[in-house]
Structure formats: structure tokens, C-alpha cells
Write a protein that holds these residues in place. Structure first.
Motif, PDB file in Angstrom:
ATOM      1  N   MET A 178       7.214  -4.261   9.052  1.00  0.00           N
ATOM      2  CA  MET A 178       6.458  -5.148   8.171  1.00  0.00           C
ATOM      3  C   MET A 178       4.877  -4.465   8.176  1.00  0.00           C
ATOM      4  N   ALA A 179       4.485  -4.135   6.879  1.00  0.00           N
ATOM      5  CA  ALA A 179       3.202  -3.665   6.832  1.00  0.00           C
ATOM      6  C   ALA A 179       2.776  -3.861   5.298  1.00  0.00           C
ATOM      7  N   PHE A 180       1.831  -3.922   5.128  1.00  0.00           N
ATOM      8  CA  PHE A 180       1.008  -4.328   3.693  1.00  0.00           C
ATOM      9  C   PHE A 180      -0.323  -3.556   3.540  1.00  0.00           C
ATOM     10  N   GLN A 189      -3.249  -3.229   9.688  1.00  0.00           N
ATOM     11  CA  GLN A 189      -1.998  -3.089   9.586  1.00  0.00           C
ATOM     12  C   GLN A 189      -1.529  -1.627  10.497  1.00  0.00           C
ATOM     13  N   ARG A 224       5.391   1.438   5.852  1.00  0.00           N
ATOM     14  CA  ARG A 224       6.393   0.547   6.342  1.00  0.00           C
ATOM     15  C   ARG A 224       7.674   1.137   6.749  1.00  0.00           C
TER      16      ARG A 224
ATOM     17  N   LEU B  17      -5.383  -8.955  -2.099  1.00  0.00           N
ATOM     18  CA  LEU B  17      -4.663  -7.618  -2.482  1.00  0.00           C
ATOM     19  C   LEU B  17      -3.718  -8.120  -3.412  1.00  0.00           C
ATOM     20  N   SER B  19      -1.272  -5.914  -4.301  1.00  0.00           N
ATOM     21  CA  SER B  19      -0.123  -4.901  -4.532  1.00  0.00           C
ATOM     22  C   SER B  19       0.640  -5.004  -3.068  1.00  0.00           C
ATOM     23  N   HIS B  20       1.757  -4.553  -2.932  1.00  0.00           N
ATOM     24  CA  HIS B  20       2.622  -4.524  -1.732  1.00  0.00           C
ATOM     25  C   HIS B  20       2.768  -3.166  -1.334  1.00  0.00           C
ATOM     26  N   THR B  21       3.134  -2.696  -0.259  1.00  0.00           N
ATOM     27  CA  THR B  21       3.202  -1.659   0.207  1.00  0.00           C
ATOM     28  C   THR B  21       4.678  -0.961  -0.265  1.00  0.00           C
ATOM     29  N   GLN B 183       0.174 -11.877   0.544  1.00  0.00           N
ATOM     30  CA  GLN B 183       1.029 -10.749   1.380  1.00  0.00           C
ATOM     31  C   GLN B 183       1.975 -11.492   2.205  1.00  0.00           C
ATOM     32  N   ARG B 257       0.695 -12.980   5.652  1.00  0.00           N
ATOM     33  CA  ARG B 257      -0.386 -12.214   6.421  1.00  0.00           C
ATOM     34  C   ARG B 257      -1.753 -12.206   5.641  1.00  0.00           C
ATOM     35  N   SER B 278      -4.585  -9.006  11.762  1.00  0.00           N
ATOM     36  CA  SER B 278      -3.817  -9.749  10.748  1.00  0.00           C
ATOM     37  C   SER B 278      -3.841 -11.166  11.542  1.00  0.00           C
TER      38      SER B 278
END
Lengths: 321, 326
Positions: A178-180, A189, A224, B17, B19-21, B183, B257, B278
Motif C-alpha cells: 500500500m502506497a500513496f 510513504q 507501490r 492530494l 491522485s493515487h499512485t 487516500q 491514510r 502516516s
């Protein structure tokens, strides 16, 4: 794995060291009652150099941290009055388990390397295959975060793989986590963790002996999907079945926290969490392929996400002839 | 208590934010196909990518999902018996499409219906437009996530006593959406309970449970219709509650998050320093939809600690409706 579980380190010491310990003991007794921080150094028993990134668990309290690279940790309070058990474990070292109160005797904790030979000769392989292929868009559940129903009290999670033939070489591992996105300058992160590789314990069917004594560490990764090329380590899988584990480094760099609602107090409380959170593969079935290493350093099947979460979102590429 | 519930209910999210990764190598197109006039889902409609030849059929909620590769110049075709076909260029399409097919009346024979027919009425009706988030061209329509630790309830009133409950409809969204983008992990699967309760005469809050249905969602449908026609459930009196009960199971977990600053203490010299970390919250699917109505008195009921509490939300209504027959 059947570790040669050691005696507490003081028992095997030479007479001179025992006298020194006695003096330290007296000093510690003199300090009884003072609530000061106690600083400890975990050192290699042969070289006396600091052992980096040692996992320390205090069993009854259900606490676990990982030291930084200097092998230092701090416990405040009167050590002699503490009634609990502490376990030290680092890759390539024999785990040490002792009563917490014994730390009052010395600020240095020596741990011993265990020696083993890793079989395998570098060969050229003709074929490769990817095991546990993941549909990445379907990875929606993650292990590694405390919830109201369950605390994540694990040091490692291991995924079992089955290679097409015995004697394969591990070529690549890909971990979905899980990463943003973080804005520039933020590092909340980033995750550092270790990959561990085990054969199968013939008694438990869980992770057994290490397949390499090389330290494979993913550092400060923000992606990710973490792909790791492994052919340089020449990790040979003796049987078809093997395990790849993620070892959490429970240190400040990986720290975050969960907000958990406590129905008794009707309030939210913070509980420390450590990155990464590892994806659960979108698979269902009766066969569970995930094992967890708890704070007591016991491997057991990790069935939190069953029946739908039978596998971690980790893929392995193996080479073979 | 009201403020407390309000704060929890509306899950103060982090618009930090946008956008997502996740970088999609593949494109997924999904959505629901509905009748343009009735807005009811059309199950069994064929959805086809014309060039690629890839096709699927809509499920009972009218939902479809296609995973496509390198077909951005392709065209989607929607067909169903009794409806005019509809085509849509793939390029530029977003997730959660709403395809409203127009009934093709030319091919249908006229049927004369005689006799007295029971009347269907949708209580607290909402439309597809209420559920969709739209941004651009100077117009924005947001929805808000609705969630409670234990349950949410909404009061309904029928025009006549002893009406038959035909179905329950609700809007469902992800925690992360295109517009507010908190997120969070995502996921389609949700398992929860829907109850029909009477009105407690003393408290006027949800009382005895009269009907319970376990609901399992397996797709990303925006609007869900729970068919209860086979239950033959008669609503006693004219007032009843529909409640949603969350199940706190790993299957339903959503991890959200935020970035928080935390004071850390240096190990050796004891100095404190700030660190961005986080901060996780765990929610449980489903996340329901609150949509703007302008009605300042839209009353909902929330259950956070096994105790129902009424509250008034400022002009937002819970997308929860019921069809009755009387």
C-alpha cells in the motif's frame, strides 16, 4: 525452523566476566528505584561490533521494535523489577531469549552468528517462470495495519511458493504494497524492509532454514510495487516449495500510527504501525499459503483474511533448466 | 452527542492530494446500464468492444466491467432486447459509466390491461444524477461518504397501512472518488445487513427488527436494488425504518491514510523533533452516498455505540429509497 535455542548469555560466561557482571549487578542494585533510561548495545559476540537492525520483542507486553544500525535500544525504569521476557533476533544470528530483569546486569548484549553453508553454484539457466501471478488492480486488502478487531503483532509474513522443479534459482521478487503519493519533501510513504528466503520446515510445513545469509534490504522505497533482482545472490531452492518473507523493521523511519476506536472509552486512541502494508492477492480457496512470525518468534499460519486471502501479493520469478 | 456523531459520520477526510499512485497499465471500463425512463437496471444487456470483439453481459444490477488493453480507439456497443442500441467511444471514458438505454417501443405489441392494478410508489426517491459526481464546465456535483460504526437508519412513511415492500434501493460509492480523493485502499466486495424495523413508540427511534437481509456486493455498482418481492413482506402501519448494519470483518476493510506530524524523541539525547508520518483509519464497506437535496431537515439516525441518535444534516440526504405496493 528448529533453532538451537541458547541459554541466557550470562550462564556461558567465563569466571572473570561473571565477577564483572557481579559488580555491574551491585551497581544496578544501587541504582534501584531510579527511573532513568537504560541504554543497551547489541553487539556481535565475536567482533564486539554493533549488530544493526535487531528485532527486539517483549513478550508479555506484546511490544516489538527494531533497533537502528547502531544496535542501540533504551528501556526506561528499574530493570530488576521488570517481570517479562525479552527476545533478540537478527538475520544470521542465533536468537537470544532471557528474562527482562537480566538486562540489569549488563548494557551490552552479545549475540552469536550461526554458521551455515549455502549450497549452490552459479549456473546459466534456460527457462524462467513467474509464480503467484497477481492482478494488481485487484489488490485491495493489506496486511500490516492494526484494526479494531486485530492488532498486527507480526515480525514477518511469509508466502509459500512452489517452483516447477527442485533446484531452481530465485531470480526476482515483486512485492505489492500500500502506497500513496506524498507531496515533495514528505517521506511518510517510504518503507524499508527486508526480504527473507526460507526452505520448508519438514515438521511444521512452515518456513524453515534461511536459503541465503545475504541481507536483502529494500530501503526507502516509495513505489507501490517493489521489484528486486535477486540473481546476484544465487539463491538456490533445494526443494520445489520455498518461502519468501517480508521482515518488518519496526523503527522510527517506518513509523506511523492507526487511529482505533475503543468502545469502552468511546474514544479514539493511537497505536503505532510500521510500514509497509503488504497486499493480499485476490485469491480464494481452502489452501492457505501465508505464514506469520509472531513476537514470540513462532511461525504459524496467518489466516486473518481467510477464506479470500490465501496468498500475499508477492510474485516470484525462478530460473531453471 | 450530535456534534460527535456528525463528525464521525461524515468521516472528515483529507483533501490533501488529488491522485493515487496506482498507474494503470490496463484500463478498466465499468458502469451500469439502466432503462432511460424508469431508471431501473437492465440485467443481461450485452456490452461489446466492437474492434476488439470483447464482450460481457450486465449482471442483476445492470453492472458490467471490461478490462481492456490498447483499445483506446475502440467503440463500446450496448444492446438489449426491447431497447435501442447505444454506442460510445472508449476514448476519454471514465470509470462508473451510466448508460441509459431508450426503450424501443416500435417492436412491442400493445397490450390492454383491464382491472384494478396495485400502485407502486418509490419512497424517498433519488435519481442517478444525485449519485454521480460531476466536475467541469463550471458545474460540480459532489457526493459525500456515509458511514457509521454500527448502523444508519432512515425513516419512511407509506400513504396507506399494510403496504407491500417491493424493493430497497441505495447508492454506494468508494471512499476515494474522483473529486474528493481521500487516500484509501479500494475494493468492490462488501457484506452487510439491511434491516426493516418498526418505530419504537416510546423513543420514535428504530425498534424491533421485522426483516433482515444479508447483502453481498461483488461489483462497483453505484446504485443497488435489493429485490424483496419474493419476501411478501407487509409493512405494519405506515411508518418504518430501513437500517444498514455494518459488519467489521477483514473482507470489508478499507484503510484510509492521512499525513500527520508527530513529535518524536531522539533516542540518545532525548531531544524532540517533528516527523511526518502516516495516520491510518480503518473503515468497513459499504460506503453509502449522501447527496445534496437542499432540504435542511433531512433526518437520519446513526448508531455508533449500539445507541440510535437522530440528527439533521445540512441539506444532505442519504441515498436510501424503498418501493412499496399498495
Amino acid at each position: 525452523m528448529n533453532w538451537p535455542w541458547p541459554q541466557p548469555f550470562a550462564i556461558n560466561m567465563k569466571p572473570g566476566k561473571k565477577i564483572l557482571l557481579l559488580i555491574l549487578n551491585l551497581i544496578a542494585l544501587a541504582a534501584l528505584g531510579q527511573d532513568k533510561p537504560n541504554i543497551f548495545h547489541i553487539i556481535d559476540s565475536e567482533t564486539s561490533k554493533a549488530v544493526p537492525l535487531v528485532s527486539i520483542s517483549i513478550l508479555r507486553a506484546g511490544l516489538s521494535i527494531t533497533t537502528e544500525k547502531d544496535g542501540v535500544f533504551i528501556i526506561p525504569g528499574n530493570m530488576l523489577s521488570m517481570r517479562d521476557t525479552i527476545v533478540f533476533q537478527a538475520q544470521n544470528y542465533v536468537p537470544v531469549k532471557m528474562p527482562l530483569s537480566m538486562l540489569a546486569l549488563s548494557s551490552n548484549i552479545p549475540i552469536s552468528k550461526y554458521k551455515f553453508d549455502v549450497a549452490g553454484t552459479a549456473l546459466k539457466y534456460k527457462n524462467d517462470t513467474v509464480i503467484n501471478v497477481i492482478e494488481k488492480l485487484e489488490v485491495n486488502h493489506y496486511a500490516g495495519v492494526d484494526t479494531e478487531t486485530s492488532y498486527f503483532n507480526y515480525l514477518q509474513l511469509a508466502q509459500q511458493f512452489e517452483a516447477p522443479v527442485a533446484g531452481c534459482r530465485l531470480n526476482r521478487i515483486r512485492v505489492y504494497r500500500m502506497a500513496f503519493n506524498d507531496p515533495p519533501g514528505y517521506t511518510s510513504q517510504r518503507a524499508a524492509y527486508r526480504l527473507r528466503f526460507y526452505d520448508v520446515d519438514p515438521v511444521t510445513g512452515g518456513p524453515g532454514c534461511d536459503l541465503t545469509n545475504d541481507v536483502v534490504e529494500i530501503t526507502d522505497d516509495e513505489r507501490r510495487q517493489d521489484g528486486s533482482a535477486l540473481s546476484k545472490y544465487n539463491i538456490i531452492i533445494p526443494q520445489k516449495k520455498f518461502f519468501v518473507a517480508v521482515e518488518w523493521l519496526r523503527n522510527v523511519g517506518n513509523e506511523g500510527y492507526s487511529m482505533l476506536y475503543d468502545p469502552k472509552t468511546k474514544a479514539y486512541k493511537q497505536r503505532d504501525n510500521y510500514r509497509p502494508a503488504i497486499g493480499i492477492a485476490p485469491k480464494t480457496g481452502k489452501k492457505l499459503n501465508v505464514w506469520g512470525l509472531n513476537f514470540k518468534h513462532q511461525w504459524a499460519p496467518y489466516n486473518y483474511f481467510m477464506p479470500f486471502g490465501t496468498d500475499l501479493a508477492i510474485t516470484a520469478t525462478v530460473e531453471y533448466n | 452527542m450530535l456534534n460527535h456523531s456528525y463528525n464521525i459520520f461524515f468521516v472528515t477526510f483529507w483533501f490533501f492530494l488529488a491522485s493515487h499512485t496506482i498507474s494503470y497499465g490496463q484500463q478498466i471500463i465499468d458502469g451500469q446500464v439502466v432503462d432511460k425512463q424508469t431508471e431501473l437496471a437492465i440485467p443481461g444487456a450485452t456490452v461489446k468492444l466492437l474492434k476488439a470483439g470483447q464482450a460481457t453481459q450486465t449482471n442483476v444490477q445492470g453492472y458490467f466491467e471490461l478490462s481492456i488493453d490498447n483499445t483506446l480507439t475502440d467503440t463500446l456497443s450496448f444492446t438489449s432486447i426491447g431497447y435501442k442500441p447505444y454506442k460510445l467511444a472508449v476514448k476519454g471514458t471514465q470509470r462508473q459509466l451510466l448508460i441509459a438505454l431508450e426503450p424501443d417501443v416500435t417492436g412491442l405489441n400493445q397490450v390492454d390491461i383491464t382491472g384494478k392494478k396495485a400502485k407502486d410508489k418509490i419512497l424517498s426517491r433519488f435519481t442517478w444524477d444525485d449519485l454521480k459526481e460531476v466536475a467541469g464546465n463550471g458545474y460540480q456535483h459532489f457526493t459525500r461518504p456515509a458511514y457509521a460504526r454500527v448502523g444508519l437508519a432512515k425513516l419512511f412513511e407509506t400513504p396507506q397501512p399494510n403496504a407491500l415492500l417491493v424493493n430497497i434501493m441505495f447508492g454506494r460509492r468508494s471512499l476515494s472518488s474522483a473529486l474528493d480523493a481521500p487516500q484509501s485502499s479500494d475494493g468492490k466486495v462488501a457484506r452487510f445487513y439491511i434491516h426493516v424495523c418498526d418505530v419504537d413508540s416510546a423513543t420514535q427511534l428504530p425498534g424491533a427488527v421485522l426483516l433482515t437481509k444479508e447483502v453481498v456486493l461483488l461489483d462497483n455498482s453505484l446504485k443497488i436494488t435489493l429485490d424483496l418481492s419474493k419476501e411478501k413482506f407487509i409493512i405494519p402501519g405506515t411508518r418504518f425504518f430501513i437500517t444498514i448494519e455494518w459488519i467489521r470483518t477483514p473482507l470489508n476493510e478499507i484503510i484510509s491514510r492521512a499525513i500527520a506530524e508527530r513529535l518524536q524523541r531522539a533516542r540518545l539525547n532525548g531531544r524532540t523533533f517533528g516527523q511526518y508520518v502516516s495516520k491510518y483509519w480503518v473503515f468497513y464497506r459499504p460506503i453509502l452516498i449522501l447527496y445534496a437535496t437542499g432540504d435542511a431537515k433531512a433526518i437520519k439516525y446513526i448508531n455508533q455505540d449500539d445507541k440510535w441518535t437522530p440528527f439533521v444534516d445540512r441539506g444532505n440526504e442519504l441515498a436510501l429509497a424503498a418501493t412499496i405496493r399498495y
